[in-house]
Design a protein around this motif. Structure first.
Motif, short mmCIF file in Angstrom:
data_model
loop_
_atom_site.label_atom_id
_atom_site.label_comp_id
_atom_site.label_asym_id
_atom_site.label_seq_id
_atom_site.Cartn_x
_atom_site.Cartn_y
_atom_site.Cartn_z
N ALA A 83 37.86 39.70 45.15
CA ALA A 83 39.31 39.88 45.30
C ALA A 83 39.65 41.35 45.55
N ASN A 84 38.96 42.26 44.85
CA ASN A 84 39.19 43.69 45.06
C ASN A 84 38.80 44.12 46.47
N VAL A 85 37.69 43.61 46.95
CA VAL A 85 37.25 43.94 48.31
C VAL A 85 38.27 43.43 49.32
N GLN A 86 38.78 42.22 49.11
CA GLN A 86 39.78 41.67 50.03
C GLN A 86 41.07 42.49 49.99
N MET A 87 41.48 42.93 48.80
CA MET A 87 42.68 43.77 48.71
C MET A 87 42.48 45.09 49.44
N VAL A 88 41.30 45.68 49.29
CA VAL A 88 41.01 46.94 49.97
C VAL A 88 41.02 46.73 51.48
N GLN A 89 40.45 45.62 51.94
CA GLN A 89 40.47 45.33 53.37
C GLN A 89 41.90 45.19 53.88
#
Length: 117
Positions: free
Chosen positions: A44-50
């Protein structure tokens, strides 16, 4: 590799796995659930950063386009303002020079009269 090394490696792996299972503080299902939760949070954090990166890129592109539209007009207007200022300043500077020259003449005349007395 030697057969002796392979036997030692296999034996060590079995002993390590058995020890891990016997002395693990939690059940396997609990550990799996925790790992899944950590993995899901990381994902989820990676998707938010993307998404944030995409937003920043879109805003940067929009800013560049806006700058390309506005800057030429701004530069032309600024150049015109500078020319207008120069046009207005030159006659004023000439009048100031004339007044300074007149003041110098008056001061020189006053000094001449003062020294003559």
């Amino acid at each position: 590799m030697s057969a002796r090394f392979m036997k030692g490696l296999l034996f060590g792996s079995v002993i390590g796995a058995a020890g891990g299972l016997l002395f693990a503080p939690k059940k396997g299902q609990e550990t799996q659930a925790e790992l899944k939760q950590v993995f899901d949070e990381g994902l989820a954090n990676v998707q938010m950063v993307q998404q944030d990166v995409q937003t920043v890129q879109a805003n940067l592109l929009q800013t560049q386009q806006l700058a390309q539209e506005i800057l030429p007009t701004f530069q032309k207007e600024l150049a015109q303002e500078i020319e207008d200022f120069k046009f207005q300043a030159n006659p004023r500077m000439a009048r100031i020079r004339e007044q300074v020259q007149t003041l110098k003449q008056h001061l020189d005349a006053a000094d001449f009269k003062k020294n003559k007395i």
